[in-house]
Design a protein around this motif. Structure first.
Motif, PDB file in Angstrom:
ATOM      1  N   ASP A 167      54.206  40.234  34.411  1.00 57.38           N
ATOM      2  CA  ASP A 167      55.088  39.144  33.758  1.00 57.38           C
ATOM      3  C   ASP A 167      54.478  38.143  32.591  1.00 57.38           C
ATOM      4  N   GLU A 168      53.128  38.335  32.505  1.00 58.29           N
ATOM      5  CA  GLU A 168      52.639  37.743  31.418  1.00 58.29           C
ATOM      6  C   GLU A 168      52.794  38.528  29.919  1.00 58.29           C
ATOM      7  N   ARG A 169      52.508  37.518  28.861  1.00 54.39           N
ATOM      8  CA  ARG A 169      52.813  38.182  27.542  1.00 54.39           C
ATOM      9  C   ARG A 169      51.447  38.468  27.045  1.00 54.39           C
ATOM     10  N   SER A 170      50.280  38.033  27.743  1.00 53.36           N
ATOM     11  CA  SER A 170      49.001  38.197  27.269  1.00 53.36           C
ATOM     12  C   SER A 170      48.135  39.346  27.904  1.00 53.36           C
ATOM     13  N   GLY A 171      47.375  40.141  27.248  1.00 56.89           N
ATOM     14  CA  GLY A 171      46.473  41.257  28.050  1.00 56.89           C
ATOM     15  C   GLY A 171      45.442  40.605  28.579  1.00 56.89           C
ATOM     16  N   ALA A 172      44.984  39.312  28.441  1.00 51.41           N
ATOM     17  CA  ALA A 172      43.712  38.978  28.918  1.00 51.41           C
ATOM     18  C   ALA A 172      43.722  39.260  30.471  1.00 51.41           C
ATOM     19  N   PRO A 173      42.207  39.174  30.978  1.00 47.97           N
ATOM     20  CA  PRO A 173      41.866  39.766  32.263  1.00 47.97           C
ATOM     21  C   PRO A 173      42.486  38.629  33.194  1.00 47.97           C
ATOM     22  N   VAL A 174      42.700  39.426  34.292  1.00 49.63           N
ATOM     23  CA  VAL A 174      43.089  38.310  35.600  1.00 49.63           C
ATOM     24  C   VAL A 174      41.817  38.175  36.377  1.00 49.63           C
ATOM     25  N   VAL A 175      41.736  37.065  36.900  1.00 50.45           N
ATOM     26  CA  VAL A 175      40.422  36.337  37.571  1.00 50.45           C
ATOM     27  C   VAL A 175      40.825  36.219  39.102  1.00 50.45           C
ATOM     28  N   SER A 176      40.350  36.801  40.088  1.00 49.01           N
ATOM     29  CA  SER A 176      40.584  36.925  41.277  1.00 49.01           C
ATOM     30  C   SER A 176      39.683  36.363  42.180  1.00 49.01           C
ATOM     31  N   LEU A 177      39.944  35.125  42.846  1.00 46.52           N
ATOM     32  CA  LEU A 177      38.871  34.488  43.804  1.00 46.52           C
ATOM     33  C   LEU A 177      39.379  34.634  45.306  1.00 46.52           C
ATOM     34  N   SER A 178      38.518  34.959  46.175  1.00 44.19           N
ATOM     35  CA  SER A 178      38.852  35.096  47.617  1.00 44.19           C
ATOM     36  C   SER A 178      38.200  34.151  48.184  1.00 44.19           C
ATOM     37  N   ILE A 179      38.719  33.540  49.300  1.00 42.77           N
ATOM     38  CA  ILE A 179      38.085  32.310  50.235  1.00 42.77           C
ATOM     39  C   ILE A 179      38.787  32.620  51.919  1.00 42.77           C
ATOM     40  N   GLY A 180      37.815  32.674  52.606  1.00 42.51           N
ATOM     41  CA  GLY A 180      38.270  32.889  54.284  1.00 42.51           C
ATOM     42  C   GLY A 180      38.333  34.252  54.764  1.00 42.51           C
ATOM     43  N   ASP A 181      39.118  34.658  55.370  1.00 44.78           N
ATOM     44  CA  ASP A 181      39.084  35.980  55.887  1.00 44.78           C
ATOM     45  C   ASP A 181      38.810  37.065  54.984  1.00 44.78           C
ATOM     46  N   LEU A 191      43.724  33.654  38.526  1.00 39.91           N
ATOM     47  CA  LEU A 191      43.948  32.912  37.096  1.00 39.91           C
ATOM     48  C   LEU A 191      44.456  33.843  36.118  1.00 39.91           C
ATOM     49  N   ARG A 192      45.318  33.567  35.397  1.00 38.72           N
ATOM     50  CA  ARG A 192      45.954  34.381  34.346  1.00 38.72           C
ATOM     51  C   ARG A 192      46.193  33.718  32.737  1.00 38.72           C
TER      52      ARG A 192
END
Length: 221
Positions: free
Chosen positions: A136-150, A214-215
């Protein structure tokens, strides 16, 4: 498994898709949990997103910067309470740039990365996320995914459809996953959360899994 005794190696899962275990130190994990708690309260509370067909997502979601609802971004949360979402903070953008530089092992890789929205998903032990593309973004920049917890089982697929080939990766608390370039529009999902694998003493999260993505939307006001 104790990461200090048995360190998990970083891995290139697909071209442009990199898993960096244990990237977030405990103090940064606790800071992010505290920030997410504030965003989950106001101005737009965390909620189970209702899909156009009437289905309800099992994860709970809150957004900053831009509000996502299927399948568009807006500045106000028309499907919740009509209020503008919390602004996207500069410190979170800086964290995103550092994440891209780390994932691609290039200090300059994050220089032009300008994330302006974060989707924050909370998974309890029964929550899942079906295979989908972030498109749904109009940018092809990377997606940053951060995980916390389980920990969770994260399924990273191909760009053509929801089926094979895909790779299953266990994402634990503190892990970073970045996908861009040829893998930016790969299908991905979370078929399983592993309850009880997080450490509340480390994260400040009593249970469940927080995932911050983050996007760059590529949108203008």
């Amino acid at each position: 498994m104790n990461d200090a005794l048995f360190p998990r190696p970083r891995a290139v899962v697909a071209p442009g898709a990199v898993h960096v275990p244990g990237w977030l130190p405990p103090e940064r994990q606790r800071e992010l949990v505290a920030a997410c708690r504030e965003w989950a309260r106001e101005p737009v509370p965390i909620r189970h997103t209702v899909l156009p067909g009437g289905g309800v997502m099992s994860v709970q979601t809150v957004c900053v910067g831009w509000h996502w609802q299927p399948y568009r971004y807006t500045r106000t949360a028309g499907d919740v309470n009509g209020r503008p979402v919390a602004p996207f903070p500069d410190w979170l953008a800086a964290l995103g740039r550092a994440a891209v530089a780390e994932a691609y092992d290039d200090p300059a890789a994050g220089d032009d990365y300008s994330p302006d929205t974060a989707l924050i998903n909370f998974y309890d032990g029964d929550a899942r996320m079906g295979m989908h593309q972030d498109k749904d973004e109009r940018s092809g920049a990377p997606v940053v995914s951060l995980s916390i917890g389980d920990s969770c089982l994260f399924r990273f697929g191909n760009t053509e459809d929801r089926g094979r080939p895909y790779t299953d990766v266990e994402l634990a608390s503190g892990d970073l996953f970045v996908f861009g370039g040829p893998s930016r529009f790969a299908y991905h999902g979370v078929p399983k959360v592993l309850p009880g694998t997080g450490d509340p003493a480390v994260t400040g999260l009593p249970g469940g899994r927080l995932n911050l993505t983050l996007r760059e939307t590529g949108l203008k006001d």
